[in-house]
Motif scaffolding. Sequence first.
Motif, PDB file in Angstrom:
ATOM      1  N   THR A 150       0.810  -1.224   0.000  1.00  0.00           N
ATOM      2  CA  THR A 150       0.000   0.000   0.000  1.00  0.00           C
ATOM      3  C   THR A 150       0.841   1.271   0.000  1.00  0.00           C
ATOM      4  OG1 THR A 150      -1.721  -1.172   1.243  1.00  0.00           O
ATOM      5  CG2 THR A 150      -1.818   1.226   1.244  1.00  0.00           C
ATOM      6  N   ASP A 151       1.903   1.291   0.821  1.00  0.00           N
ATOM      7  CA  ASP A 151       2.591   2.554   1.097  1.00  0.00           C
ATOM      8  C   ASP A 151       3.964   2.697   0.453  1.00  0.00           C
ATOM      9  OD1 ASP A 151       0.447   3.177   2.757  1.00  0.00           O
ATOM     10  OD2 ASP A 151       1.393   2.245   4.503  1.00  0.00           O
ATOM     11  N   VAL A 152       4.597   1.590   0.098  1.00  0.00           N
ATOM     12  CA  VAL A 152       5.998   1.677  -0.321  1.00  0.00           C
ATOM     13  C   VAL A 152       6.221   1.220  -1.755  1.00  0.00           C
ATOM     14  CG1 VAL A 152       8.362   0.947   0.201  1.00  0.00           C
ATOM     15  CG2 VAL A 152       6.728   1.317   2.067  1.00  0.00           C
ATOM     16  N   ALA A 153       5.631   0.098  -2.097  1.00  0.00           N
ATOM     17  CA  ALA A 153       5.946  -0.528  -3.382  1.00  0.00           C
ATOM     18  C   ALA A 153       5.595   0.375  -4.564  1.00  0.00           C
ATOM     19  CB  ALA A 153       5.193  -1.859  -3.502  1.00  0.00           C
ATOM     20  N   LYS A 154       6.434   0.321  -5.618  1.00  0.00           N
ATOM     21  CA  LYS A 154       6.119   1.015  -6.857  1.00  0.00           C
ATOM     22  C   LYS A 154       4.911   0.344  -7.504  1.00  0.00           C
ATOM     23  CE  LYS A 154      10.853   2.454  -7.957  1.00  0.00           C
ATOM     24  NZ  LYS A 154      11.949   2.338  -8.953  1.00  0.00           N
ATOM     25  N   LYS A 155       4.162   1.123  -8.267  1.00  0.00           N
ATOM     26  CA  LYS A 155       3.003   0.592  -8.979  1.00  0.00           C
ATOM     27  C   LYS A 155       3.392   0.274 -10.426  1.00  0.00           C
ATOM     28  CE  LYS A 155       0.270   1.210  -5.443  1.00  0.00           C
ATOM     29  NZ  LYS A 155       1.240   1.735  -4.483  1.00  0.00           N
ATOM     30  N   CYS A 156       2.991  -0.891 -10.857  1.00  0.00           N
ATOM     31  CA  CYS A 156       3.269  -1.310 -12.233  1.00  0.00           C
ATOM     32  C   CYS A 156       2.552  -0.375 -13.220  1.00  0.00           C
ATOM     33  CB  CYS A 156       2.812  -2.770 -12.434  1.00  0.00           C
ATOM     34  SG  CYS A 156       2.984  -3.375 -14.137  1.00  0.00           S
ATOM     35  N   HIS A 157       3.306   0.120 -14.206  1.00  0.00           N
ATOM     36  CA  HIS A 157       2.727   1.033 -15.200  1.00  0.00           C
ATOM     37  C   HIS A 157       1.740   0.305 -16.105  1.00  0.00           C
ATOM     38  CE1 HIS A 157       2.602   4.798 -17.328  1.00  0.00           C
ATOM     39  NE2 HIS A 157       2.896   4.212 -18.508  1.00  0.00           N
ATOM     40  N   GLY A 158       1.827  -1.022 -16.089  1.00  0.00           N
ATOM     41  CA  GLY A 158       0.916  -1.783 -16.925  1.00  0.00           C
ATOM     42  C   GLY A 158      -0.378  -2.111 -16.209  1.00  0.00           C
ATOM     43  N   CYS A 159      -0.299  -2.859 -15.116  1.00  0.00           N
ATOM     44  CA  CYS A 159      -1.510  -3.326 -14.426  1.00  0.00           C
ATOM     45  C   CYS A 159      -1.932  -2.445 -13.259  1.00  0.00           C
ATOM     46  CB  CYS A 159      -1.322  -4.764 -13.954  1.00  0.00           C
ATOM     47  SG  CYS A 159      -0.102  -4.927 -12.606  1.00  0.00           S
ATOM     48  N   LYS A 160      -1.089  -1.488 -12.905  1.00  0.00           N
ATOM     49  CA  LYS A 160      -1.353  -0.540 -11.821  1.00  0.00           C
ATOM     50  C   LYS A 160      -1.326  -1.174 -10.417  1.00  0.00           C
ATOM     51  CE  LYS A 160      -1.976   2.372 -15.093  1.00  0.00           C
ATOM     52  NZ  LYS A 160      -0.843   3.245 -15.502  1.00  0.00           N
ATOM     53  N   ASN A 161      -0.940  -2.446 -10.322  1.00  0.00           N
ATOM     54  CA  ASN A 161      -0.821  -3.112  -9.015  1.00  0.00           C
ATOM     55  C   ASN A 161       0.590  -2.929  -8.457  1.00  0.00           C
ATOM     56  OD1 ASN A 161      -3.479  -4.188  -8.853  1.00  0.00           O
ATOM     57  ND2 ASN A 161      -2.897  -5.780 -10.339  1.00  0.00           N
ATOM     58  N   PRO A 162       0.749  -3.100  -7.125  1.00  0.00           N
ATOM     59  CA  PRO A 162       2.081  -2.927  -6.532  1.00  0.00           C
ATOM     60  C   PRO A 162       3.076  -3.955  -7.051  1.00  0.00           C
ATOM     61  CG  PRO A 162       0.375  -2.947  -4.831  1.00  0.00           C
ATOM     62  CD  PRO A 162      -0.278  -3.406  -6.109  1.00  0.00           C
ATOM     63  N   TYR A 184       9.390   4.788 -15.309  1.00  0.00           N
ATOM     64  CA  TYR A 184       8.264   3.870 -15.187  1.00  0.00           C
ATOM     65  C   TYR A 184       8.778   2.487 -14.774  1.00  0.00           C
ATOM     66  CZ  TYR A 184       5.677   7.421 -17.800  1.00  0.00           C
ATOM     67  OH  TYR A 184       5.090   8.595 -18.225  1.00  0.00           O
ATOM     68  N   SER A 185       7.908   1.739 -14.125  1.00  0.00           N
ATOM     69  CA  SER A 185       8.249   0.370 -13.730  1.00  0.00           C
ATOM     70  C   SER A 185       7.118  -0.561 -14.133  1.00  0.00           C
ATOM     71  CB  SER A 185       8.460   0.280 -12.212  1.00  0.00           C
ATOM     72  OG  SER A 185       9.546   1.072 -11.800  1.00  0.00           O
ATOM     73  N   TRP A 186       7.500  -1.803 -14.504  1.00  0.00           N
ATOM     74  CA  TRP A 186       6.524  -2.814 -14.911  1.00  0.00           C
ATOM     75  C   TRP A 186       6.864  -4.158 -14.264  1.00  0.00           C
ATOM     76  CZ3 TRP A 186       8.523   0.796 -18.177  1.00  0.00           C
ATOM     77  CH2 TRP A 186       7.647   1.527 -19.005  1.00  0.00           C
ATOM     78  N   HIS A 187       5.865  -4.926 -13.969  1.00  0.00           N
ATOM     79  CA  HIS A 187       6.140  -6.342 -13.765  1.00  0.00           C
ATOM     80  C   HIS A 187       6.700  -6.861 -15.081  1.00  0.00           C
ATOM     81  CE1 HIS A 187       2.726  -5.924 -10.755  1.00  0.00           C
ATOM     82  NE2 HIS A 187       3.694  -6.479 -10.011  1.00  0.00           N
ATOM     83  N   GLU A 188       7.584  -7.805 -15.044  1.00  0.00           N
ATOM     84  CA  GLU A 188       8.142  -8.335 -16.292  1.00  0.00           C
ATOM     85  C   GLU A 188       7.047  -8.918 -17.175  1.00  0.00           C
ATOM     86  OE1 GLU A 188      10.565 -12.126 -16.687  1.00  0.00           O
ATOM     87  OE2 GLU A 188      12.164 -10.615 -16.796  1.00  0.00           O
ATOM     88  N   TYR A 189       6.073  -9.581 -16.510  1.00  0.00           N
ATOM     89  CA  TYR A 189       5.002 -10.188 -17.316  1.00  0.00           C
ATOM     90  C   TYR A 189       4.015  -9.142 -17.850  1.00  0.00           C
ATOM     91  CZ  TYR A 189       2.394  -9.867 -12.889  1.00  0.00           C
ATOM     92  OH  TYR A 189       1.801  -9.423 -11.740  1.00  0.00           O
ATOM     93  N   CYS A 190       4.075  -7.903 -17.335  1.00  0.00           N
ATOM     94  CA  CYS A 190       3.220  -6.833 -17.831  1.00  0.00           C
ATOM     95  C   CYS A 190       3.900  -6.010 -18.929  1.00  0.00           C
ATOM     96  CB  CYS A 190       2.802  -5.897 -16.709  1.00  0.00           C
ATOM     97  SG  CYS A 190       1.686  -6.640 -15.492  1.00  0.00           S
ATOM     98  N   PHE A 191       5.190  -6.235 -19.130  1.00  0.00           N
ATOM     99  CA  PHE A 191       5.953  -5.435 -20.090  1.00  0.00           C
ATOM    100  C   PHE A 191       5.785  -6.063 -21.474  1.00  0.00           C
ATOM    101  CE2 PHE A 191      10.000  -3.785 -21.954  1.00  0.00           C
ATOM    102  CZ  PHE A 191       9.765  -2.453 -21.740  1.00  0.00           C
ATOM    103  N   SER A 192       4.665  -5.712 -22.102  1.00  0.00           N
ATOM    104  CA  SER A 192       4.314  -6.313 -23.398  1.00  0.00           C
ATOM    105  C   SER A 192       3.723  -5.250 -24.323  1.00  0.00           C
ATOM    106  CB  SER A 192       3.322  -7.462 -23.205  1.00  0.00           C
ATOM    107  OG  SER A 192       2.160  -7.002 -22.535  1.00  0.00           O
ATOM    108  N   CYS A 193       3.683  -5.580 -25.592  1.00  0.00           N
ATOM    109  CA  CYS A 193       3.186  -4.648 -26.606  1.00  0.00           C
ATOM    110  C   CYS A 193       1.711  -4.334 -26.346  1.00  0.00           C
ATOM    111  CB  CYS A 193       3.359  -5.265 -28.000  1.00  0.00           C
ATOM    112  SG  CYS A 193       2.701  -4.239 -29.336  1.00  0.00           S
ATOM    113  N   LYS A 194       1.390  -3.068 -26.385  1.00  0.00           N
ATOM    114  CA  LYS A 194       0.034  -2.622 -26.094  1.00  0.00           C
ATOM    115  C   LYS A 194      -0.962  -3.166 -27.133  1.00  0.00           C
ATOM    116  CE  LYS A 194      -3.201  -0.017 -24.247  1.00  0.00           C
ATOM    117  NZ  LYS A 194      -3.781  -0.321 -22.912  1.00  0.00           N
ATOM    118  N   LYS A 195      -0.461  -3.396 -28.368  1.00  0.00           N
ATOM    119  CA  LYS A 195      -1.358  -3.788 -29.448  1.00  0.00           C
ATOM    120  C   LYS A 195      -1.456  -5.303 -29.590  1.00  0.00           C
ATOM    121  CE  LYS A 195      -2.447  -2.564 -34.246  1.00  0.00           C
ATOM    122  NZ  LYS A 195      -3.770  -1.999 -33.902  1.00  0.00           N
ATOM    123  N   CYS A 196      -0.287  -5.978 -29.669  1.00  0.00           N
ATOM    124  CA  CYS A 196      -0.319  -7.420 -29.937  1.00  0.00           C
ATOM    125  C   CYS A 196      -0.024  -8.271 -28.715  1.00  0.00           C
ATOM    126  CB  CYS A 196       0.643  -7.787 -31.054  1.00  0.00           C
ATOM    127  SG  CYS A 196       2.410  -7.582 -30.594  1.00  0.00           S
TER     128      CYS A 196
END
Length: 281
Positions: free
Chosen positions: A216-228, A244-256
């Motif tokens: 809730t208070d510390v973790a960065k939020k994933c730019h993809g899924c918006k979760n900590p 920006y930061s992403w979970h690795e599994y969220c770091f994917s092409c927005k289109k495909c």
Amino acid sequence: MTDRFDCYYCRDNLHGKKYVKKDEKHVCTKCFDKLCANTCAECRRPIGADSKELHHKNRYWHEDCFRCAKCYKPLASEPFSARDDGKIMCGKCGSREDGNRCQGCYKVVMPGSQNVEYKNKVWHEECFTCFECKQPIRTQSFLAKGDDIYCAPCHEKKFAKKCFKCKQPITSGGISYQDQPWHSECFVCETCRKPLAGTRFTSHEDHVYCVDCYKTDVAKKCHGCKNPITGFGHGTNVVNYEGYSWHEYCFSCKKCSLSLANKRFVLNGEQIYCPDCAKKL
């Protein structure tokens, strides 16, 4: 006619004269002093028939010569001790000479005086002091460090581990985390103060957090899924790019939806695309 009563040595008639009986022989005082008298252990002169003789363990003294070798106190009617070197001493001097020596002041610990014995050594009570604060231990508990003695408060202050959080000594128990000691009561979540011993937690900038507060208070939020991005379980690996930061599994092409981890990509606005999809924009 009266039988003769003569000195065994000089044959002088002893009738009416003072004499000494020595080994069943009658001896005049003159011959006794010359031939029979014991030698005084102190002055080395004969102990004559007219002198009072004192003896101890096959040694003899004139009464006036039987004195303490240290203080010269007459010992004819006093307690005394005989040392191995032949000296006679009064009780007080004997105790000083032969008694145990205090490990603090190196003076003799007199019998009956207040003292402390520890590991076959002895101290005057007032000399058994804390190495740190110099105060007498007396009836307090104490601890030893090498040859030095410490009262419990000074030992705790000087040698106890200090809590990483409050910097105060840890006297019992405690928790170790990342090679740092903590009081159990100090090892709590920085935010909600929940005890963390035995639970899942994580740390950030020298503070520890429970899982919920970290999310809730510390973790960065994933730019993809918006979760900590917590590092717990799935999604441990993180991709960072231009703030920006992403979970690795969220770091994917927005289109495909092609995963772009460790691949070339294009950032368009706040979205990422694979090179092929980027060309079609």
